[in-house]
Scaffold this motif. Structure first.
Motif, PDB file in Angstrom:
ATOM      1  N   ARG A 286       0.400  -1.283  -0.232  1.00 46.30           N
ATOM      2  CA  ARG A 286      -0.395  -0.157   0.325  1.00 46.30           C
ATOM      3  C   ARG A 286       0.661   1.328  -0.559  1.00 46.30           C
ATOM      4  NH1 ARG A 286      -5.313  -0.309   2.383  1.00 46.30           N
ATOM      5  NH2 ARG A 286      -5.889  -2.786   2.261  1.00 46.30           N
ATOM      6  N   LEU A 287       1.808   0.814   0.724  1.00 48.27           N
ATOM      7  CA  LEU A 287       2.677   1.821   0.931  1.00 48.27           C
ATOM      8  C   LEU A 287       3.491   2.674  -0.299  1.00 48.27           C
ATOM      9  CD1 LEU A 287       4.246   1.664   4.541  1.00 48.27           C
ATOM     10  CD2 LEU A 287       2.686   3.312   3.728  1.00 48.27           C
ATOM     11  N   GLN A 288       3.963   1.277  -0.891  1.00 46.02           N
ATOM     12  CA  GLN A 288       4.874   0.956  -1.795  1.00 46.02           C
ATOM     13  C   GLN A 288       4.037   2.209  -3.290  1.00 46.02           C
ATOM     14  OE1 GLN A 288       6.402  -2.330  -3.563  1.00 46.02           O
ATOM     15  NE2 GLN A 288       8.075  -0.773  -5.091  1.00 46.02           N
ATOM     16  N   LEU A 289       3.161   2.033  -3.368  1.00 49.36           N
ATOM     17  CA  LEU A 289       1.949   2.129  -4.233  1.00 49.36           C
ATOM     18  C   LEU A 289       1.204   3.163  -4.198  1.00 49.36           C
ATOM     19  CD1 LEU A 289      -0.268   1.265  -7.112  1.00 49.36           C
ATOM     20  CD2 LEU A 289      -1.814   0.976  -5.086  1.00 49.36           C
ATOM     21  N   LEU A 290       1.602   3.926  -2.524  1.00 47.90           N
ATOM     22  CA  LEU A 290       1.712   5.405  -2.538  1.00 47.90           C
ATOM     23  C   LEU A 290       2.209   6.268  -3.247  1.00 47.90           C
ATOM     24  CD1 LEU A 290      -0.763   5.887   0.706  1.00 47.90           C
ATOM     25  CD2 LEU A 290      -1.860   6.361  -1.603  1.00 47.90           C
ATOM     26  N   ARG A 291       3.405   5.653  -2.754  1.00 51.37           N
ATOM     27  CA  ARG A 291       4.635   6.402  -3.391  1.00 51.37           C
ATOM     28  C   ARG A 291       5.273   6.767  -4.822  1.00 51.37           C
ATOM     29  NH1 ARG A 291       9.652   4.443  -4.909  1.00 51.37           N
ATOM     30  NH2 ARG A 291       9.247   2.186  -4.334  1.00 51.37           N
ATOM     31  N   LEU A 292       4.847   5.295  -4.981  1.00 51.45           N
ATOM     32  CA  LEU A 292       5.187   4.904  -6.586  1.00 51.45           C
ATOM     33  C   LEU A 292       4.210   5.796  -7.404  1.00 51.45           C
ATOM     34  CD1 LEU A 292       5.208   1.747  -7.161  1.00 51.45           C
ATOM     35  CD2 LEU A 292       6.981   2.380  -7.932  1.00 51.45           C
ATOM     36  N   SER A 293       2.535   6.313  -6.336  1.00 42.56           N
ATOM     37  CA  SER A 293       2.075   7.438  -7.993  1.00 42.56           C
ATOM     38  C   SER A 293       2.588   8.804  -7.567  1.00 42.56           C
ATOM     39  CB  SER A 293       0.640   7.037  -7.109  1.00 42.56           C
ATOM     40  OG  SER A 293       0.192   8.519  -6.979  1.00 42.56           O
TER      41      SER A 293
END
Length: 492
Positions: A286-293
């Motif tokens: 979840r955190l990585q998805l937000l970071r990638l966004s």
């Protein structure tokens, strides 16, 4: 007028349509198809009435109707004529089979193409028993309270306001109540200005895909995902890419590899309970998805279709609750909470995006059902929905446990599954020797509906999995349903 035309007039005095309109419509048809042509004189109303055995006033009304519509013209002292300004038509053979084999009610006279992505099955289960895609039990819905609130909206207050046009973003009362509800239950930080009321998640998704995705844009979803999302992306002309899903949800490392090669515009995700597998997206992803966004600048569309039903612990907070960069569009509805029949959903996003999508919504749907939206607002304000969800959560957890035990005890090695931590369906795999399409057909013959799962298969990959919904059936119905499956499988 020649006698063959008289013979073609068929008037039915028992028909619901008045006789004068029948006569007018049939004469109009003769003008269109050729037996009557521009400038031709019609019999007098008296002659027509005698020939057809009608009251003269009936014929006069039929003529007046055609005169008013411009099909006929009247010349004092000369009679009534087919209007001279009408184009000439070729005379058609006057036979009892005058109608052409072409039926314009069934087939249009112009050509068009139906894109393949629109050819999706419509699930309409009318059988007594059902293991559906994961629908709620409508028998539990707070219909008495909803009925009272809806009636109150119809009868009370300024009728010009309550029965007139409203805000294209939705009923202000519902947006305010929903903002407070989402802030309290999901940890969001919204105001009413961050919310657009729509007719279910599917409408919200259409607006997002149409308004925020352009032809040629790169869009990413999980390799197994909701077909409605893919259909909307394809309709928008996007190039669709997929990434694998494992026991921890979407593979965000695979997503980054795509981002390194393509300029990704949007990522579609169901993080709370991945559709169709029901797995939860792990916290680090979840955190990585937000970071990638933030890093690659893509929009996240978070479809939180069944947030309220999580059985092991408190539900994980949505991605939208941790979005500090304004990259997440959050969508949900009351479909799973109450019933699919009530089309009340919502989009949550930054104010400028919500204002834009409201303008887009206006050209396809001026506004929603203000009566229903305000009735739902009253359910939220009074706490009815909160109480209903607490009751439903307890019952659905019991049904999940009963259903999973039935699958184990009755179907044994013929199926394999993981007990879902949330949601309203079990992602179930069947032994390869079992043909799910055949099983579904035989089950339906015995009064049990379930989806054969063929759209979950990938290119060249047959999963032999499907979603078996347990929430909409009580324990007795679940037992009967599994019993039918056991009987069919044992006889195969």
């Amino acid at each position: 007028m020649s006698s063959p035309i008289f013979s073609l007039l068929q008037l039915d005095r028992d028909d619901k349509q008045p006789v004068y309109l029948q006569l007018a419509n049939q004469l109009m048809g003769f003008i269109r198809t050729g037996p009557l042509h521009a400038g031709q004189r019609l019999p007098s109303s008296r002659e027509m009435a005698e020939k057809l055995q009608l009251h003269r006033k009936t014929v006069v009304r039929a003529y007046d109707e055609l005169l008013a519509q411009g099909w006929l013209e009247s010349h004092t002292g000369s009679g009534t004529f087919v209007a001279r300004h009408l184009p000439k038509t070729e005379l058609q053979t006057l036979t009892a089979n005058a109608e052409a084999t072409f039926n314009p009610l069934r087939t249009a006279g112009f050509s068009f193409t139906v894109p393949e992505h629109l050819n999706r099955p419509v699930m309409k289960a009318y059988s007594q028993l059902h293991l559906d895609d994961g629908f709620p039990d409508a028998r539990l819905a707070p219909l008495d309270e909803l009925t009272r609130n809806y009636r109150s909206q119809l009868l009370n207050g300024n009728p010009y306001v309550r029965l007139g046009y409203g805000d294209t973003t939705g009923a202000s009362r519902l947006r305010q109540e929903l903002s407070e509800y989402l802030n309290e239950t999901r940890g969001l930080n919204t105001t009413a200005e961050n919310i657009l009321i729509v007719r279910g998640t599917i409408m919200g998704f259409f607006l997002v895909a149409t308004g925020l995705v352009s032809k040629g844009d790169h869009v990413v979803s999980a390799s197994m995902s909701w077909a409605g999302a893919a259909a909307n992306f394809r309709q928008a002309g996007a190039q669709l890419h997929t990434v694998p899903v494992d026991e921890y949800g979407m593979d965000t490392d695979a997503l980054e590899r795509i981002c390194q090669q393509k300029k990704v515009r949007m990522v579609y995700v169901t993080p709370h309970h991945h559709y169709p597998t029901t797995v939860v997206l792990r916290a680090d992803r979840r955190l990585q998805l937000l970071r990638l966004s933030e890093k690659y600048g893509f929009i996240i569309f978070e479809d939180d279709y069944d947030y309220d039903f999580h059985y092991l612990s408190k539900p994980l907070a949505p991605l939208a609750s941790a979005d500090k960069a304004g990259m997440v569009m959050y969508g949900g509805s009351f479909t799973k909470a109450i019933s699919p029949a009530f089309r009340v959903g919502y989009l949550v996003g930054s104010e400028n995006v919500i204002n834009y999508l409201a303008k887009l919504r206006r050209i396809v749907d001026r506004q929603g059902d203000l009566m229903l939206e305000n009735a739902f607002a009253a359910l939220l304000q009074s706490g009815v929905i909160h109480r209903h969800l607490r009751k439903s959560l307890r019952l659905y957890r019991e049904r999940r446990d009963i259903f999973c035990e039935l699958l184990r005890s009755e179907l044994g090695n013929d199926v394999h599954f993981q007990v879902p931590v949330g949601g309203l369906a079990v992602w179930t795999g069947f032994d390869p020797r079992i043909n799910l399409k055949t099983l579904a057909e035989k089950a339906l013959q015995q009064g049990l509906y379930f989806y054969d799962g063929h759209t979950f298969d990938g290119p060249g990959v047959k999963l032999n999995h499907t979603r078996l919904g347990f929430a909409s059936s009580n324990p007795s119905e679940l037992e009967q349903a599994v019993g039918i499956l056991r009987k069919i499988i044992s006889q195969s």
